[in-house]
Write an enzyme that holds these catalytic residues in place. Structure first.
Site, PDB file in Angstrom:
ATOM      1  N   TYR A 151       0.847  -1.186   0.000  1.00  0.00           N
ATOM      2  CA  TYR A 151       0.000   0.000   0.000  1.00  0.00           C
ATOM      3  C   TYR A 151       0.880   1.232   0.000  1.00  0.00           C
ATOM      4  O   TYR A 151       1.948   1.238  -0.601  1.00  0.00           O
ATOM      5  CB  TYR A 151      -0.998  -0.049   1.179  1.00  0.00           C
ATOM      6  CG  TYR A 151      -2.159   0.882   0.966  1.00  0.00           C
ATOM      7  CD1 TYR A 151      -3.026   0.689  -0.106  1.00  0.00           C
ATOM      8  CD2 TYR A 151      -2.379   1.969   1.798  1.00  0.00           C
ATOM      9  CE1 TYR A 151      -4.081   1.553  -0.352  1.00  0.00           C
ATOM     10  CE2 TYR A 151      -3.440   2.835   1.566  1.00  0.00           C
ATOM     11  CZ  TYR A 151      -4.282   2.625   0.495  1.00  0.00           C
ATOM     12  OH  TYR A 151      -5.316   3.483   0.254  1.00  0.00           O
ATOM     13  N   LYS A 224      -6.108  -1.642  -1.040  1.00  0.00           N
ATOM     14  CA  LYS A 224      -6.928  -1.423   0.158  1.00  0.00           C
ATOM     15  C   LYS A 224      -7.536  -2.735   0.635  1.00  0.00           C
ATOM     16  O   LYS A 224      -7.558  -3.039   1.839  1.00  0.00           O
ATOM     17  CB  LYS A 224      -8.049  -0.419  -0.161  1.00  0.00           C
ATOM     18  CG  LYS A 224      -8.520   0.378   1.035  1.00  0.00           C
ATOM     19  CD  LYS A 224      -7.533   1.475   1.374  1.00  0.00           C
ATOM     20  CE  LYS A 224      -7.992   2.342   2.506  1.00  0.00           C
ATOM     21  NZ  LYS A 224      -7.080   3.469   2.759  1.00  0.00           N
TER      22      LYS A 224
END
Length: 612
Positions: A151, A224
């Site tokens: 991420y 996510k």
């Protein structure tokens, strides 16, 4: 729901069904129940019984090699000799049988050989495409280390390279040029209404700190969801990443011959709003129990969508609500040290975009819960943006900023022209200073000392990321306040030694909050996300540290993220029950949360072993 829930991705289910059809209609299929009448109910059922079995609630084809092709069923060299025989995999794998532990060790060794974080991202993506269990085992074993790889910040670099590094699709791609395809795009997944817990969507207008990246923003939705699964155990087969390709204003992309998105500027106005409404109506109808997570929409659209539909759908905007709630958690910890209440705070937020106003909203709501009237609470928050302190009547004031704009009469005489951050600090005497500006170095010595002159323990949160965009580094804040600052940052920072005390700096990472919030919403079957659920999540995060010890962080470390998410989830379920939005109230709440958390392990293969 639970550790045994999930189904094969649509591709594998179609492979399975097509295989059954071919076999039942083939002349050599002597003795197969139903012959060519595979379309009839009993023959079809018997065909499925013969040619498939349950794998942790997932249909797995037997006597085909497709188990090696699908990442949710493939376990590579971990297939036992008996499983290889049963699945018709003779000669398809090396002779040795490895455990998942051994595979994870080897995969991590291979990962460590990659020279850059972007190369590690690509390596992990390849593992993800081959073997989901192994991928999530790697993340779970090394979550603190790999979170910045899968991420933020590395995913930003991957997004920039997406069209040039494209190796295959993952997720749902919705084009505003074909709004009629929205429903059939989801129907093509062949997922039942009860088989989806979470959908993450982006239109990629405001990706992290890098701006508009069009269709390439699909990687933010994928990333996510990877965090949701690794940190909170949401089953990957029950999560859907989506990108809404509404065009891009990024000229570099529009002029790139390899760009994979629609080639026109961003569509706005009524066509955009209709596209959003079409998406919400379709997804909520097809998957009525799913949490709809919005990520990295532009500031105006993000707030408008949430305010328009938030009471009608089970929605969550991480940039507004998640960032606000994790900042609230840090503030809760800081006020335990100062002994003050929220109603006593004077807050200056530098950076009045989606995140900054979302933080302002959460802190204002905390003041209201602490006894202030809403109007009075709003007056205790000052927003400063690129044009200076927001003042009523400014020509470029956005609607979501307007409630926080100061009356012109209040600031008369403060400055000739726009009022900068330093002038604001000198007049307001803030107790909290929060940065979401992505403007590096703006919390300089002059600003910080002006604040510290009037506050015993200044609370300063420079939250911008990546590192080159942070408003101030903690070492400087400690030096300028003689070690009295209470700080958390938006980036990971090594501990700082000052005055004989080792100061551990908490990171205001949304991943401390949103995975547990999502898990709790699923466990409760909440019909919508309430302010009480967000507050419960924030307080649960803050409750995991004792910030009163010298040098202690205001927030827990991400190293214990899975346990932290479970703690947050329990608090969220209780809040959902209290707010009367829960459709389920488990007798043993802690156990219900644990049972829902998918574990990256190789489950049983036989129907008998897979049955509950």
């Amino acid at each position: 729901m639970g550790k045994k829930s999930g189904r094969l991705p649509a591709r594998s289910r179609r492979q399975l069904i097509d295989g059954i059809r071919r076999r039942t209609m083939a002349p050599e299929c002597a003795g197969f129940p139903g012959g060519t009448a595979w379309r009839t109910g009993q023959a079809w059922k018997e065909g499925l019984d013969r040619w498939s079995h349950a794998y942790r609630g997932v249909l797995m084809p037997i006597h085909t090699h497709s188990v090696l092709l699908d990442p949710l069923t493939n376990r590579g060299t971990a297939f036992t000799a008996e499983e290889r025989e049963r699945l018709g995999l003779a000669g398809r794998l090396p002779d040795a049988v490895l455990t998942l532990d051994q595979q994870a060790i080897r995969a991590y060794e291979q990962l460590q050989q990659e020279p850059t974080d972007l190369a590690k991202f690509i390596n992990l993506e390849q593992v993800h495409d081959r073997n989901e269990v192994l991928y999530y085992r790697l993340l779970q074993d090394h979550l603190a280390e790999l979170l910045p790889v899968v991420y933020d910040p590395t995913v930003g670099e991957a997004i920039k390279r997406y069209s040039h590094e494209f190796r295959g699709p993952r997720g749902v791609f919705l084009s505003i040029d074909r709004p009629q395809d929205v429903r059939r795009s989801f129907e093509a997944l062949q997922l039942h209404r009860d088989e989806v817990d979470l959908v993450v969507v982006t239109d990629a207008e405001e990706i992290l700190g890098i701006g508009d990246w069009g269709v390439q923003g699909i990687q933010i939705s994928v990333g996510k969801l990877a965090v949701y699964t690794a940190a909170a155990g949401l089953h990957p087969a029950r999560c859907v990443p989506v990108v809404m390709d509404v065009g891009t204003d990024n000229e570099n992309l529009l002029n790139d011959p390899l760009y994979l998105g629609v080639r026109h500027s961003r569509v706005r106005g009524k066509p955009y709003d209709s596209f959003i409404e079409n998406y919400l109506e379709t997804v909520s109808e097809l998957y009525p129990n799913a949490l709809l997570h919005f990520e990295d929409f532009g500031p105006g659209n993000a707030r408008r969508i949430l305010e328009t539909y938030g009471d009608r759908y089970r929605m969550f905007n991480d940039d507004m609500q998640g960032t606000g709630a994790i900042t609230l958690a840090a503030a809760v910890s800081a006020l335990k040290i100062t002994g003050e209440s929220f109603r006593d705070q004077r807050v200056v937020v530098f950076g009045a975009g989606t995140a900054g106003v979302g933080i302002a909203d959460q802190l204002r709501d905390a003041m209201v819960r602490d006894g202030l009237e809403p109007k009075e609470a709003t007056r205790r928050v000052w927003l400063v943006d690129k044009q200076g302190l927001l003042v009523e009547g400014m020509p470029d004031l956005r609607d979501y900023q307007a409630p926080y704009a100061r009356p012109a009469s209040e600031v008369q005489g403060w400055a000739d022209g726009n009022i900068d951050l330093l002038t604001t600090a000198r007049h307001v005497h803030p107790t909290m200073l929060i940065g979401t500006s992505t403007t590096p170095g703006t919390f300089d010595k002059e600003v910080v000392t002006a604040m510290a002159e009037h506050v015993e323990r200044p609370i300063i949160f420079p939250l911008s990321n990546p590192t080159e965009k942070i408003e101030a580094m903690p070492a400087d804040l400690l030096a300028w306040t003689d070690g009295k600052v209470l700080t958390a940052t938006g980036i990971p920072v090594d501990p700082v030694e000052y005055g004989g005390v080792r100061h551990v700096i908490g990171q205001a990472n949304n991943a401390l909050l949103y995975p547990g919030l999502g898990l709790g919403t699923v466990v409760a079957g909440a019909t919508r996300l309430t302010a009480g659920m967000l507050l419960a999540a924030a307080e649960a995060v803050a409750g995991q540290v004792d910030a009163r010890a010298p040098g202690a962080p205001l927030l827990p470390p991400v190293a214990n993220l899975r346990a932290s998410s479970a703690t947050v989830a329990v608090a969220v379920v209780r809040a959902a029950v209290q707010d009367n939005v829960a459709t389920r109230q488990p007798a043993d709440l802690v156990q219900a949360v644990q049972d829902t958390m998918w574990q990256p392990v190789y489950g049983p293969l036989s129907e008998k072993e897979a049955s509950p």
